[in-house]
Enzyme design. Structure first.
Site, PDB file in Angstrom:
ATOM      1  N   PRO A  26       0.880  -1.318   0.042  1.00  0.00           N
ATOM      2  CA  PRO A  26       0.007  -0.109  -0.063  1.00  0.00           C
ATOM      3  C   PRO A  26       0.873   1.318   0.077  1.00  0.00           C
ATOM      4  CG  PRO A  26       0.188  -1.123   2.180  1.00  0.00           C
ATOM      5  CD  PRO A  26       0.748  -1.910   1.238  1.00  0.00           C
ATOM      6  N   MET A  27       0.749   2.245  -1.036  1.00  0.00           N
ATOM      7  CA  MET A  27       1.594   3.377  -0.925  1.00  0.00           C
ATOM      8  C   MET A  27       0.402   4.543  -1.367  1.00  0.00           C
ATOM      9  SD  MET A  27       4.566   1.835  -3.315  1.00  0.00           S
ATOM     10  CE  MET A  27       3.626   0.687  -4.325  1.00  0.00           C
ATOM     11  N   CYS A 109       3.499   3.159   9.326  1.00  0.00           N
ATOM     12  CA  CYS A 109       3.630   4.528   8.509  1.00  0.00           C
ATOM     13  C   CYS A 109       4.213   5.492   9.512  1.00  0.00           C
ATOM     14  CB  CYS A 109       2.231   5.091   8.030  1.00  0.00           C
ATOM     15  SG  CYS A 109       2.363   6.555   7.042  1.00  0.00           S
ATOM     16  N   LYS A 148       0.528  -4.737   9.199  1.00  0.00           N
ATOM     17  CA  LYS A 148       1.782  -4.434   8.473  1.00  0.00           C
ATOM     18  C   LYS A 148       2.460  -3.454   9.452  1.00  0.00           C
ATOM     19  CE  LYS A 148       3.959  -2.750   4.332  1.00  0.00           C
ATOM     20  NZ  LYS A 148       4.657  -1.594   4.875  1.00  0.00           N
ATOM     21  N   ASN A 220       8.973  -7.000   3.700  1.00  0.00           N
ATOM     22  CA  ASN A 220       8.753  -5.730   2.920  1.00  0.00           C
ATOM     23  C   ASN A 220       9.846  -4.932   3.199  1.00  0.00           C
ATOM     24  OD1 ASN A 220       7.041  -2.922   3.277  1.00  0.00           O
ATOM     25  ND2 ASN A 220       7.603  -3.685   1.342  1.00  0.00           N
ATOM     26  N   GLY A 221      10.361  -4.296   2.144  1.00  0.00           N
ATOM     27  CA  GLY A 221      11.553  -3.114   2.656  1.00  0.00           C
ATOM     28  C   GLY A 221      12.652  -3.633   1.682  1.00  0.00           C
ATOM     29  N   GLY A 243       7.134  -2.770  -2.792  1.00  0.00           N
ATOM     30  CA  GLY A 243       6.663  -1.243  -2.862  1.00  0.00           C
ATOM     31  C   GLY A 243       7.145  -0.587  -4.188  1.00  0.00           C
ATOM     32  N   ARG A 244       7.972   0.403  -3.904  1.00  0.00           N
ATOM     33  CA  ARG A 244       8.431   1.454  -5.045  1.00  0.00           C
ATOM     34  C   ARG A 244       8.819   0.652  -6.317  1.00  0.00           C
ATOM     35  NH1 ARG A 244      12.597   4.546  -1.571  1.00  0.00           N
ATOM     36  NH2 ARG A 244      12.547   2.685  -0.439  1.00  0.00           N
TER      37      ARG A 244
END
Length: 341
Positions: A26-27, A109, A148, A220-221, A243-244
């Site tokens: 999710p972004m 976040c 998350k 993640n990451g 993600g990105r």
């Protein structure tokens, strides 16, 4: 597209658990409904996540605008932000008719406005409150409620607090946790810096899976390729969230990703563009703007001949009044002319 009635009928009930093998993070401002439809053209299997939606917004705001999505997005998860158990439960109850495959609570976040609302990464400091939140959420849904999180915040020792945090969540009934393998610094770093500066500790996440083998643990990451994803899966993790990289270079991450499930679905990038045409046409017919969709498609041909021309045409023309599918044709023509040169 709203089509709530169609979503329950087309929901892939057996698809969601296996979908965590690969997921798109999710972004905020990126993984909106148009982005998710675009990503779905490249992978039939991966789990897609919404941008974070706050529980107060769902309770008090415009429900269809916040929750509507296309039935083609399944499996798709709704990520919520909040720290009030009753308000989160109300948001989950409100979202039930939309038939999401999963509800995820954001405990990762680090943005200032998230902290000011006492949710996001700051909740790593309040595991019992998180447990109360997920219990309340589970009481309003039959689909999995997941969390998350980060490996810790500020001066916390991740080796100590992360297993304690996970154990508390497991005690509340959480069976699936997604761990961003970086600390979040709530003071002194911007959200962008929090995605890049704190060092990654992937090994710690792998150890958490070994310590909690009964849980679904996803990492993640800093993961940018399918090869990296395969490596983490081979180490015993249940899933990988990207993600990105999945946003900026989607073809390299998502086209061919279904091989992680033994599925040979791997469309050509031009086929992905053509598959988007009916969706784009429907969006335009409903009064939408072309750039609302094409802004997510700029990186589709990253690294390929003509990619710069593709991006230039879309960037310059898609936001113009009356821009339509002819802009897509022009961008493809620019791409193909460069490739042929």
């Amino acid at each position: 597209m709203t089509a709530i009635d169609n979503k329950a009928a087309t929901k892939g009930d057996s698809a969601a658990p296996a979908a965590h093998r690969l997921s798109v993070a999710p972004m905020m401002d990126w993984t909106d409904r148009h982005c998710r439809v675009f990503h779905r053209q490249m992978t039939r299997r991966a789990m897609l996540y919404t941008e974070m939606v706050t529980a107060p917004a769902v309770v008090h705001g415009p429900k269809p605008r916040l929750l509507d999505y296309s039935s083609v997005e399944h499996p798709v998860a709704l990520q919520l932000g909040g720290s009030d158990p009753r308000e989160l439960a109300d948001a989950v109850q409100i979202a039930r008719p939309w038939a999401y495959d999963e509800i995820n609570l954001n405990c990762g976040c680090p943005s200032d406005r998230v902290q000011s609302g006492c949710f996001g990464a700051v909740l790593m400091e309040r595991p019992q409150l998180v447990a109360d939140c997920v219990r309340a959420m589970m009481g309003e849904t039959d689909v999995p409620v997941t969390v998350k999180c980060r490996i810790g915040v500020d001066n916390q020792d991740p080796e100590t607090i992360l297993p304690q945090f996970i154990e508390t969540l497991a005690g509340a009934g959480v069976r699936h946790i997604i761990i961003h393998a970086r600390k979040a610094w709530l003071q002194g770093l911007s959200p962008k810096e929090n995605r890049e500066i704190p060092p990654l500790d992937h090994d710690l996440v792998v150890r958490m899976k070994r310590q909690f083998p009964e849980l679904t643990v996803c990492i993640n990451g800093g993961i940018t390729s399918l090869d990296q994803a395969r490596c983490f899966l081979d180490q015993g993790l249940d899933g990988v969230m990207i993600g990105r990289a999945a946003y900026h270079d989607p073809a390299s991450v998502l086209i061919g990703a279904d091989a992680l499930w033994g599925d040979d679905h791997a469309p050509d990038a031009v086929d992905v563009v053509n598959a988007m045409r009916p969706y784009i046409a429907d969006h335009l017919a409903a009064g939408g703007r072309l750039h609302q969709i094409t802004r997510h498609m700029l990186g589709l041909f990253m690294g390929k001949p003509g990619a710069r021309g593709w991006r230039r045409v879309l960037s310059e023309q898609a936001s113009r009044n009356g821009a339509g599918l002819a802009v897509i044709d022009a961008a493809l023509a620019e791409l193909q002319a460069s490739a042929a040169a």
